[in-house]
Structure formats: C-alpha cells, structure tokens
Design a protein around this motif. Sequence first.
Motif, PDB file in Angstrom:
ATOM      1  N   THR A   1       2.774   0.374   4.203  1.00  0.00           N
ATOM      2  CA  THR A   1       2.551  -0.609   5.254  1.00  0.00           C
ATOM      3  C   THR A   1       2.192  -1.933   4.604  1.00  0.00           C
ATOM      4  OG1 THR A   1       0.215  -0.002   5.441  1.00  0.00           O
ATOM      5  CG2 THR A   1       1.767   1.142   6.884  1.00  0.00           C
ATOM      6  N   GLY A   2       2.243  -2.991   5.367  1.00  0.00           N
ATOM      7  CA  GLY A   2       1.890  -4.295   4.842  1.00  0.00           C
ATOM      8  C   GLY A   2       3.055  -5.250   4.852  1.00  0.00           C
ATOM      9  N   ALA A   3       2.745  -6.521   4.625  1.00  0.00           N
ATOM     10  CA  ALA A   3       3.757  -7.567   4.707  1.00  0.00           C
ATOM     11  C   ALA A   3       4.720  -7.545   3.536  1.00  0.00           C
ATOM     12  CB  ALA A   3       3.072  -8.933   4.792  1.00  0.00           C
ATOM     13  N   SER A   4       4.308  -6.984   2.410  1.00  0.00           N
ATOM     14  CA  SER A   4       5.173  -6.922   1.238  1.00  0.00           C
ATOM     15  C   SER A   4       4.935  -5.610   0.521  1.00  0.00           C
ATOM     16  CB  SER A   4       4.893  -8.101   0.303  1.00  0.00           C
ATOM     17  OG  SER A   4       3.552  -8.073  -0.147  1.00  0.00           O
ATOM     18  N   PRO A   5       5.917  -5.132  -0.244  1.00  0.00           N
ATOM     19  CA  PRO A   5       5.776  -3.833  -0.913  1.00  0.00           C
ATOM     20  C   PRO A   5       4.793  -3.877  -2.064  1.00  0.00           C
ATOM     21  CG  PRO A   5       7.819  -4.888  -1.551  1.00  0.00           C
ATOM     22  CD  PRO A   5       7.240  -5.732  -0.470  1.00  0.00           C
ATOM     23  N   SER A   6       4.143  -2.743  -2.315  1.00  0.00           N
ATOM     24  CA  SER A   6       3.260  -2.582  -3.461  1.00  0.00           C
ATOM     25  C   SER A   6       3.887  -1.570  -4.410  1.00  0.00           C
ATOM     26  CB  SER A   6       1.882  -2.080  -3.010  1.00  0.00           C
ATOM     27  OG  SER A   6       1.115  -1.673  -4.122  1.00  0.00           O
ATOM     28  N   PHE A   7       3.854  -1.881  -5.697  1.00  0.00           N
ATOM     29  CA  PHE A   7       4.474  -0.991  -6.677  1.00  0.00           C
ATOM     30  C   PHE A   7       3.433  -0.318  -7.565  1.00  0.00           C
ATOM     31  CE2 PHE A   7       7.584  -4.104  -5.386  1.00  0.00           C
ATOM     32  CZ  PHE A   7       8.658  -3.300  -5.079  1.00  0.00           C
ATOM     33  N   THR A   8       2.205  -0.278  -7.086  1.00  0.00           N
ATOM     34  CA  THR A   8       1.126   0.377  -7.834  1.00  0.00           C
ATOM     35  C   THR A   8       0.713   1.629  -7.079  1.00  0.00           C
ATOM     36  OG1 THR A   8      -0.488  -1.027  -6.692  1.00  0.00           O
ATOM     37  CG2 THR A   8       0.309  -1.783  -8.822  1.00  0.00           C
ATOM     38  N   PHE A   9       1.471   2.714  -7.245  1.00  0.00           N
ATOM     39  CA  PHE A   9       1.148   3.966  -6.563  1.00  0.00           C
ATOM     40  C   PHE A   9       1.088   5.099  -7.566  1.00  0.00           C
ATOM     41  CE2 PHE A   9       5.687   3.054  -5.986  1.00  0.00           C
ATOM     42  CZ  PHE A   9       6.279   4.146  -6.577  1.00  0.00           C
ATOM     43  N   ALA A  10       0.468   6.190  -7.150  1.00  0.00           N
ATOM     44  CA  ALA A  10       0.279   7.332  -8.033  1.00  0.00           C
ATOM     45  C   ALA A  10       1.625   7.944  -8.392  1.00  0.00           C
ATOM     46  CB  ALA A  10      -0.603   8.367  -7.354  1.00  0.00           C
ATOM     47  N   ALA A  11       1.707   8.456  -9.588  1.00  0.00           N
ATOM     48  CA  ALA A  11       2.942   9.084 -10.059  1.00  0.00           C
ATOM     49  C   ALA A  11       2.698  10.567 -10.286  1.00  0.00           C
ATOM     50  CB  ALA A  11       3.388   8.425 -11.363  1.00  0.00           C
ATOM     51  N   PRO A  12       3.704  11.409 -10.096  1.00  0.00           N
ATOM     52  CA  PRO A  12       5.021  11.075  -9.555  1.00  0.00           C
ATOM     53  C   PRO A  12       4.980  10.923  -8.035  1.00  0.00           C
ATOM     54  CG  PRO A  12       4.890  13.409 -10.040  1.00  0.00           C
ATOM     55  CD  PRO A  12       3.606  12.818 -10.510  1.00  0.00           C
ATOM     56  N   ASP A  13       5.868  10.097  -7.501  1.00  0.00           N
ATOM     57  CA  ASP A  13       5.830   9.847  -6.067  1.00  0.00           C
ATOM     58  C   ASP A  13       7.137   9.212  -5.607  1.00  0.00           C
ATOM     59  OD1 ASP A  13       4.809   9.850  -3.536  1.00  0.00           O
ATOM     60  OD2 ASP A  13       3.167   8.477  -3.935  1.00  0.00           O
ATOM     61  N   VAL A  14       7.393   9.351  -4.319  1.00  0.00           N
ATOM     62  CA  VAL A  14       8.502   8.683  -3.650  1.00  0.00           C
ATOM     63  C   VAL A  14       7.921   7.944  -2.458  1.00  0.00           C
ATOM     64  CG1 VAL A  14      10.687   8.975  -2.406  1.00  0.00           C
ATOM     65  CG2 VAL A  14      10.124  10.485  -4.321  1.00  0.00           C
ATOM     66  N   GLN A  15       8.229   6.674  -2.339  1.00  0.00           N
ATOM     67  CA  GLN A  15       7.733   5.873  -1.229  1.00  0.00           C
ATOM     68  C   GLN A  15       8.867   5.032  -0.668  1.00  0.00           C
ATOM     69  OE1 GLN A  15       4.167   3.664  -1.992  1.00  0.00           O
ATOM     70  NE2 GLN A  15       3.078   5.408  -2.900  1.00  0.00           N
ATOM     71  N   GLU A  16       8.643   4.493   0.513  1.00  0.00           N
ATOM     72  CA  GLU A  16       9.569   3.515   1.071  1.00  0.00           C
ATOM     73  C   GLU A  16       8.771   2.453   1.809  1.00  0.00           C
ATOM     74  OE1 GLU A  16      12.212   4.704   4.213  1.00  0.00           O
ATOM     75  OE2 GLU A  16      10.779   6.085   5.111  1.00  0.00           O
ATOM     76  N   TRP A  17       9.301   1.250   1.780  1.00  0.00           N
ATOM     77  CA  TRP A  17       8.687   0.127   2.492  1.00  0.00           C
ATOM     78  C   TRP A  17       9.752  -0.564   3.316  1.00  0.00           C
ATOM     79  CZ3 TRP A  17      10.251  -4.961   2.327  1.00  0.00           C
ATOM     80  CH2 TRP A  17       9.419  -5.880   2.995  1.00  0.00           C
ATOM     81  N   ARG A  18       9.390  -0.963   4.519  1.00  0.00           N
ATOM     82  CA  ARG A  18      10.263  -1.816   5.310  1.00  0.00           C
ATOM     83  C   ARG A  18       9.414  -2.867   6.017  1.00  0.00           C
ATOM     84  NH1 ARG A  18      10.408  -1.603  10.818  1.00  0.00           N
ATOM     85  NH2 ARG A  18       9.507   0.208  11.854  1.00  0.00           N
ATOM     86  N   SER A  19      10.062  -3.954   6.411  1.00  0.00           N
ATOM     87  CA  SER A  19       9.364  -4.996   7.153  1.00  0.00           C
ATOM     88  C   SER A  19       8.741  -4.390   8.405  1.00  0.00           C
ATOM     89  CB  SER A  19      10.345  -6.105   7.551  1.00  0.00           C
ATOM     90  OG  SER A  19      10.975  -6.651   6.423  1.00  0.00           O
ATOM     91  N   GLN A  20       7.473  -4.686   8.613  1.00  0.00           N
ATOM     92  CA  GLN A  20       6.778  -4.077   9.742  1.00  0.00           C
ATOM     93  C   GLN A  20       7.178  -4.674  11.079  1.00  0.00           C
ATOM     94  OE1 GLN A  20       4.717  -1.259   9.131  1.00  0.00           O
ATOM     95  NE2 GLN A  20       5.946  -1.626   7.298  1.00  0.00           N
ATOM     96  N   THR A  21       7.563  -5.934  11.082  1.00  0.00           N
ATOM     97  CA  THR A  21       8.035  -6.574  12.315  1.00  0.00           C
ATOM     98  C   THR A  21       9.421  -7.136  12.055  1.00  0.00           C
ATOM     99  OG1 THR A  21       6.977  -8.666  11.716  1.00  0.00           O
ATOM    100  CG2 THR A  21       5.713  -7.141  13.095  1.00  0.00           C
ATOM    101  N   MET A  22      10.286  -6.951  13.024  1.00  0.00           N
ATOM    102  CA  MET A  22      11.645  -7.463  12.914  1.00  0.00           C
ATOM    103  C   MET A  22      11.949  -8.291  14.158  1.00  0.00           C
ATOM    104  SD  MET A  22      13.788  -4.299  11.237  1.00  0.00           S
ATOM    105  CE  MET A  22      13.108  -3.016  12.290  1.00  0.00           C
ATOM    106  N   PRO A  23      12.592  -9.442  13.998  1.00  0.00           N
ATOM    107  CA  PRO A  23      12.863 -10.312  15.141  1.00  0.00           C
ATOM    108  C   PRO A  23      13.790  -9.636  16.144  1.00  0.00           C
ATOM    109  CG  PRO A  23      14.086 -11.024  13.219  1.00  0.00           C
ATOM    110  CD  PRO A  23      13.150  -9.956  12.753  1.00  0.00           C
ATOM    111  N   ALA A  24      13.668 -10.066  17.403  1.00  0.00           N
ATOM    112  CA  ALA A  24      14.438  -9.444  18.469  1.00  0.00           C
ATOM    113  C   ALA A  24      15.917  -9.788  18.387  1.00  0.00           C
ATOM    114  CB  ALA A  24      13.875  -9.865  19.826  1.00  0.00           C
ATOM    115  N   SER A  25      16.246 -10.973  17.896  1.00  0.00           N
ATOM    116  CA  SER A  25      17.643 -11.390  17.862  1.00  0.00           C
ATOM    117  C   SER A  25      18.459 -10.510  16.935  1.00  0.00           C
ATOM    118  CB  SER A  25      17.740 -12.845  17.400  1.00  0.00           C
ATOM    119  OG  SER A  25      19.091 -13.193  17.160  1.00  0.00           O
TER     120      SER A  25
END
Length: 472
Positions: A138-162
Amino acid sequence: MNKNLSLLITASTLLGCGQGYDEAASAASAVTVSGVTFVSGVGIAAEHCRLPATLLAQVGAGRQVRLVRSNPAGLALCTVDAVAAVQVEGEAPRAEMDAASLRGRFNLSSSAALTVSSVTVSNQLAGGVEGPIAVQQTGASPSFTFAAPDVQEWRSQTMPASANRVAYTAPHGIIETGTHNQVTAALGAQWSAGWIGMYRQTSTSAGFAQYHTTSTELSAVSFPGLGAMLGAGFRYAVSFHGFGDCEGCGDVFVGGGEDPTFRGGVAEMLREALVPVSGVAPTVVVAGPGADLGGAAALNFVNVLAGGHGLQLEQSLAVRQSVTWRTAVATSVRAYMDCLIEGADVPSGALSAAAPTYSVDVASYVGGACPRATVEIVADAAPAVITGEGASCAEGARAHVDVFRRRGDGSFQRVGGGYRVGVAGASGCEWSDEAGYVTPSGEGASAGFFRVVVRANHAEGSIQSARVHANS
C-alpha cells in the motif's frame, strides 16, 4: 486420489473466486500442501508445474502457486498446468516440471538430481484466503525494502475515473533490473496508474529463474492488484521488460499489440532520446510479427489492459543498468502518450466539402505534459493530405509528425508520420518527407477525427512554430 495428498491438505474450505482474464471460471480452495516431491517430466511448458489431480482441481489451472523449500530455504513460483501429474501409489504427492524449469526454480546445479522433496505448495499467503500469492503493498509509491524471500505487488491506490489514461507496468520488477524504476519515472500525472510485480530470493538476490512468469500467463487471481487494473478500463497501457544482451540483436524492442505504425512513432522518439554514452547509442527496433520479444499475443496482460493494443518495451541489460538510458525510455514514452491524452492546443479544426482546406500555426507548445503541438481536426470528408511541418521553411529545418485517427473505443491509432525536412525546390524551400515517412492511406485517410502532433525545429535546432494543414 493419492491417500497421502488427502491427509496433507491443511485448508480446504471451498471459496468462490473471481475469473482471471486468462482463466476459466471455477471454484477453488485455499490450500497449503506440504511434503510434495517435484520431479522432471516431459512435454511440460516452461515455468509450468503439473500438480496431483486433487490439488489441481482445488487450485485451478492457469494460476500461480508458491513453492516453499526449507532446506535449503527458498521460494519459487510456478504456473499450474492443466494436466495433472502422474502419481505413484504409496509415495509422497508428486508434482512435475520440465528439467530446465526444475533446475531454475529450485536453484539446482547441472549435476544435481532432478528430484526435490519436502516442498510446500500453496495458493495463498500465510493466513490468507485462496488466490493471492503476492503480498499487497500500500502507499503512494512502491517500497523495495521487504523481507526475503518474498513476492509482492504494488499498484496505484487511486485511479482517475476517466478512461482516457495510461497504465504503466513492470510485471518483473527487480528480477528485470531497472524496469521498476521506469514505472516510477513515468508516473506522476492524474491520468496515470501503475503496477509493479516485485520479487526477492535473498536479501541480495532477485531470483529471475525462481520467479519469472510470462506475461501471457500472469493470473489476475494470483496477483489481485493486477486484476484490479485489468478491470479498470484503460485506453493505453505500457509494460517495461528486460532481456539478456545479445550480439547484434538490438537494445530496445518496441512491441505489443499496437499496430506497427504506432510503434514506429514510439521508436522514432526513443532514437532521439537515447543519446550516446561513451560514443555508443542504443539501437531501437520495431518488433516484427511473431517475434520472440514482440509481445503481440492477445493474452499478454498489457494488451488486455488496453483493449488489445498495449505497448511492450523489451530492453537490454545495458539500457536498464544506465540511469540515463532507462530514464530516457520511460520519459519519452510518457511524453508520447501524454500527446494522446492531454488537451489539444487547437481542438476545433474542421475539414468538409464546404471547407476543403485547413491550416493552423501553433507558436507555443512546450509548456504542457506533451512537449509538442497538438491539433485536432474533424474531417467529414476524407483528407487527401493531412500532415505537419514548421511554420517557416529553411534548408535543414526539420519536423517530426505523428498523425493519429480516433478508434471506435476512443483511443488513437497512428495512421501516419515521421520526419520532414526543408529542402531546396524549384520555387524555393519546400518541406519534403524523409525516408520512412508514412502517408495516411486507406482507412487511415478516411473521414474521421484526427489528432496531428508536431515538433518543428529551425535548421540550427531551436524550436519553431509548428504548422498543421489538411485538404480534402
């Protein structure tokens, strides 16, 4: 059913699940199975695993599962094959992979036996529900400091309606060096959204061989952040990828489901932006039909994101390791796309039987997100000519032109363009198409709604006013 398998399923509550873009609708269970032995099999697609029949039925073919090994510690992914693995009565549950995938997924040496025991197979995160195999950031930008081994995904939390917006993605972030940086470099405006898949094998190792999943097989259930993007309705989408360097094959391949003329325009911008470093500039290639790095498959997630016409950029390690080059790729593509979705400098041009000619000059066009002049023309009559150039002609003056025609889904298809240059003609300086310029023809030259995008330079290189003209 293998009796050992039935005893090893630790969670089997039947759950409803969403249908992925590449998956058949089916029910599935949240399942974790320990003590599985992986062996080599034949006729199995790369990155796939064949599971015992009962487990296959509970997980669902086409999804990704986590493969956890404790000694030595490691994590891997595989895509569940539609064919079940052959079982041996009285032995531990067996799963199968092709030999190369087995060695890569479990980091086996070339001399190691092709049998890996005591693997835990799971289609869920610890304590989670069926489906997601990647930790949701979660969050406005991705973080690349996570425990290993791991798989994560990040996406923009809000997306414009258009719907008039662009998705920027890196499905193999970290394991394809630099591609995640390109997403963050490209994001920023309200009409943009992003998704990054992230993978760590150890604190210092990304683990390409353990994690890579081809873009046509990424499951919207296994990666629900991607699934949310797939259902959001984008007109345009870009995916950043990497490949290993190869002698003489090119540095950037512009592929995807978009038509070759559109991708040719992207390639032209990239060639301008990728300036030489130590005297060497990357080569840019428009991927051909069926090319290995072409990304044109209908089930490629980037094409699904954009209604069939996504843009896939495959890049050499040299490009991705250079901050200068990888940033230039990201920002150039971003500018190209912004010229499709930003408001036009001149939005009210018209071409008809009553008004068979149209011309307009745009003097200032470098202040917005699109660093080019944009002119829109509603053509009720088929244009015989529709193009752009500099407002004044001098020998050596140069202009780059993109001519787009709006599709039925609201997106723009590039129907012409390239470079034009001022040359000496019989009656003075005139604008001439350079080699490779594409003149709109056929359906691309029929009546419709056009956007013409132009950047014009004086002979010494400074920006000059752009001119767009058309006649029917």
